[in-house]
Design an enzyme around this catalytic site. Sequence first.
Site, PDB file in Angstrom:
ATOM      1  CG  ASP A   1      -2.203   0.824   0.916  1.00 36.71           C
ATOM      2  OD1 ASP A   1      -2.143   1.669  -0.002  1.00 36.71           O
ATOM      3  OD2 ASP A   1      -3.216   0.659   1.608  1.00 36.71           O
TER       4      ASP A   1
HETATM    5  C1  BGC Z   1      -5.102   3.080   0.277  1.00 37.02           C
HETATM    6  C2  BGC Z   1      -5.322   2.046  -0.809  1.00 37.02           C
HETATM    7  C3  BGC Z   1      -5.203   2.686  -2.152  1.00 37.02           C
HETATM    8  C4  BGC Z   1      -3.866   3.382  -2.263  1.00 37.02           C
HETATM    9  C5  BGC Z   1      -3.606   4.007  -3.608  1.00 37.02           C
HETATM   10  C6  BGC Z   1      -3.882   3.919   0.055  1.00 37.02           C
HETATM   11  O1  BGC Z   1      -3.809   4.972   0.945  1.00 37.02           O
HETATM   12  O2  BGC Z   1      -5.024   2.412   1.525  1.00 37.02           O
HETATM   13  O3  BGC Z   1      -6.570   1.432  -0.635  1.00 37.02           O
HETATM   14  O4  BGC Z   1      -5.372   1.715  -3.152  1.00 37.02           O
HETATM   15  O5  BGC Z   1      -3.804   4.393  -1.269  1.00 37.02           O
HETATM   16  O6  BGC Z   1      -4.382   5.105  -3.833  1.00 37.02           O
END
Ligand code: BGC
Length: 770
Positions: A294
């Site tokens: 993530d």
């Molecule tokens: C979130 C994810 C997301 C990623 C990219 C993160 O902060 O937890 O769910 O896919 O950002 O935008």
Amino acid sequence: MKVLKYIFTIGALTAVVACAQQKPIAQTASIASNSKMDVFISDLMSKMTVEEKIGQLNLLTGGEAITGSTGNSDIEKKVKAGQVGGFFSLSTPKKIRTAQELAVNNTRLKIPLIFGMDVIHGYKTVFPIPLGMAATWDMALIKRTAQIAAEEAAADGINWTFSPMVDVSRDPRWGRFSEGSGEDTFLGSEIAKAMVQGYQGDDLTKINTLMACVKHFALYGAAEAGRDYNTTDMSLVKMYNEYLPPYKAAIDAGAGTVMVSFNDINGTPATANKWLLTDVLRNEWGFKGMVVTDYTGINELTAHGLGDLQQVSALALNAGVDMDMVGEGFLTTLKKSLEEGKVKIEDINRACRYILEAKYKLGLFEDPYKYCNDERAKTKIFTAENLKFAREAATKSFVLLKNQNNLLPLKKSGTIALIGPLADSKVNMPGTWSVSTDLSKAISVKAGLENAVGSNAKIIYAVGSNLVEDAAYQTRATMFGRDIKRDTRPEAVIIKEAVDAANKADVVVAALGESSEMSGESSSRTDIKIPAIQQRLLKALLATGKPVVLVVFDGRPLDLSWENETVPAILNVWFGGTETGNAIADVLFGDVNPSGKLSATFPQNVGQIPIYYSHKNTGRPMQKDEWFKKFTSNYLDVTNEPLYPFGYGLSYTTFDIAAPILDKTTITSGGNITVSTTVKNTGTKDGEEVVQLYIRDLVGSITRPVKELKGFQKIFLKAGESKKVTFTLTENDLKFYNANLDFVAEPGDFKVFVGNSSANVKEADFRLVK
Ligand code: BGC
């Protein structure tokens, strides 16, 4: 329970990970096989330098959706230098072509980039938030929404989506409850499967499909105290039986990639958790796709307390991470770690290979520009057909919680007072994580009601209250362009205007609740009521004596106890997507009969959390409908019952579901049993009902839940019509992970229940004989 401890040492850091005993390897990794893809990738990799391989492991954000404390810089330079494997949050054929050309025309081996995006519940055409989609209990519909999302996003240059989000959640304080399918393992697994099939279709090289990314692996929904990014501590038995199956279902359905969660799991954050990412994901489940972190997940291991960037980057690679999102820890430290013997070239090769394979599966090596077609971008997005489907999906996601004396549906005549801070907002309708849409295209409740009544009825609108009392809180709760204009007049003046409007009307529709950014990432709440200032407005509206319909917006189960006591009709609408206003009008006026069912329990108050229907019995259980009894498992101040149970939702008609009839009373190994019931529409309107089947394993080697969903069917019945509904239960449906984490069905007595919510069921008995 057999739990082993793996101890591994990386540099100065020694990490101890509690691990389940190694399960049999389901499938061996694809790396050794000899397919056309493997030959192609092996050949390519034989030409790559270490630097080029490490470059592939780097995923940068190219857009504005920044969800951490940092973004990326010097992007163009890095792409040209072969230091980037892909981008996310970049869209349109033009921009993606430009980025792709930078990579293909400037790098030695011309390796194309992969382009990701958070296409979570629709792309430009937005469907209800995932919690709302789950409330449809309609797998064909959910799959179709994912297909449409893929068609639109792929037409805009994208080939990879960070969805489905399948984190089971039982804590409505957690803002990201909105992004998942609710509390249930079985329903969540079915939805995970439907979404992956919808995004990926049967051929990932087609220009209208996206590669799916199941997230957040794992257990992110069980964050302590419902506070985002927080720790999870959970027994292996609970993980395997209740929290892991939806991820596995997505992987079994073919999800091409997995995103690692931010949270700590039993002492080792997921991003550094070798047991999770290698032993379980690769070795037990046979996952053969790419694993991405993530947003800055590797860098955050430092704050978790696992070491500096070089140390944590090595930890993540060794644990099984392939691609590093935004943080550039891999890019900046892996070469050094390789030279110092802290990582092995085999692990860099592994990560690089999985990323190249993803690109190969998408057909990017054949044509890096295949998703960059201006014509498709013009014709496939926001089509009338997609919007029509979005409207249908929204109507099916709404849950009718209360309808005293059939106040609903309303007539399209007379005067309707439409009141509330959510009543005239377009930008709040799509809901959280709708980053790509055009907010100005969303339909507000006011517009939807006006469209529906035309000149047959009069709509008078008043804002009635601010979203919350505290202006600073309102700013936090309306980010990313989801503004709700603050009314600076005194509260009494704003309420009086609304009461005057109500007094002139035949009925009041109060559009209240949360703004879209009161749920979603980093939006946890400790108070899950409708904000007090809005409750004061509602009280004033009720005091007029006019019939009041409450339309509640929310991204989580709310505490609606007071509203349930006082308001005659309540329609829970989540955030319904682009067509929200039209869909609300469809249901309020009865053009569509509501059929949504809760996929998560609504508590009586925040103190009951975690509350879920599939709980254990305890040694001192309360009987159903029993109030306080000393020395039993209960509370002094409220009953154990939820406000609205899992599976609950009313209709404008009524249904009778007969007691289950079994074709036999025993299941033998390899055999099955059919459970049938007759469902009758006993009301005066046509409608849909979700027939739910639950089981209870009465005696086990470990304790078993009081009920577990094992099947459901959504059926349409004309007024007065009856239908027979049949389910088949096999031995497999009775299996669970025992204390040794073996997946077994134990002989003995079971109950089977059918009904239209987890709390309204009729039962029969059967036995498993082996
Ligand atoms: C979130 C994810 C997301 C990623 C990219 C993160 O902060 O937890 O769910 O896919 O950002 O935008």
